[in-house]
Design an enzyme around this catalytic site. Structure first.
Site: not given
Length: 275
Positions: A100, A137, A212
């Site tokens: 990340c 996002r 992740h």
């Protein structure tokens, strides 16, 4: 070597500042999988209170995600000599998994949605940019095939399976690679930027990825590769790990592949690492 003679020191980068989305699970996974094999494990927090010397004492490095503000704090601290220590470790072959936000620290810079550019270590040839506060996002489950040639070959030797990674991504920044090898090719999800089909980067023995949630419990063969590589580098001798029973992890992977419509041979989805 007898496992009881082996010792592994895990360097955990900034546990309180960089452990978003359960990334501490990567540390727990490495620790448990080593201990199940009788290997002694030390977990060393590499935070603002840690002297630079401690960064040189670790055998494997784990870095997690963080918000922009936390990344700025981390970068200021790293500039006190710790950045050079991390660079020396990675260049020397110390393995690491950076998920990340932490991979953005390894690149040339990260441009947040708001605020000034955050200069990175410049160890990996890539840049990361946030397109703006109104940009969509990159979020959701992600599956990619590892294409980094040496890592893919090592994983096939260990598990005889297609090196498919499943994880979760949630990032606003987009990463664009330069002269550095991509970690993998996206099958489902966004990856580095949602444009070029690449995910992550691989350099020396360092894995950088947006995947992740955490990464390693879902992909035990990568956890074992990190342990095996760390011990081989430390003791300068080939290391072979005892197989573990990963039936539950394999069943979880199979369920997620099915949910996401990723076709994987049944034997590949169910079989655990051979080591």
């Amino acid at each position: 070597m007898n496992p009881e003679q082996l010792e592994l020191t895990i360097g955990w980068l900034y546990p309180t500042l960089m452990s978003t989305y359960g990334d501490r699970g990567n540390v727990i996974c490495l620790q448990q999988r080593a201990q199940w094999r009788g290997i002694k494990v030390n977990v060393m927090p590499l935070d603002r209170d840690a002297p630079t010397e401690q960064f040189h004492q670790v055998d494997v490095i784990v870095g997690g995600g963080a918000q922009d503000r936390q990344q700025e704090i981390v970068m200021r601290d790293l500039r006190q000599g710790k950045a050079e220590a991390i660079a020396q470790k990675i260049e020397a072959g110390t393995p690491g998994v950076f998920t990340c936000g932490s991979p953005q620290l390894l690149g040339h810079y990260y441009e947040p949605a708001l605020g000034q550019r955050i200069e990175g270590l410049g160890l990996l040839d890539f840049v990361s940019k946030h397109p703006g506060p109104d940009a969509r996002r990159c979020i959701g489950n992600v599956v990619f095939e590892i294409t980094a040639s040496r890592l893919a070959e090592d994983l096939r030797k260990m598990s005889e399976d297609a090196p498919l990674v499943i994880g979760f991504e949630n990032h606003g920044g987009r990463t664009y690679l330069g002269e550095v090898e991509p970690l993998g090719r996206v099958i489902s999800g966004y990856g580095n930027n949602g444009e070029d089909g690449m995910e992550g980067a691989f350099y020396r023995n360092a894995i950088a990825t947006y995947s992740h949630g955490p990464l390693l419990p879902k992909n035990p063969s990568i956890a074992d590769w990190l342990i095996q590589t760390a011990l081989a580098e430390k003791y300068q001798t080939p290391i072979s790990l005892k197989p573990l029973n990963d039936v539950l992890a394999m069943q979880g992977r199979e369920a997620m592949f099915k949910k996401l419509g990723v076709k994987v041979p049944a034997v590949s989805a169910q079989r655990g690492p051979k080591n």
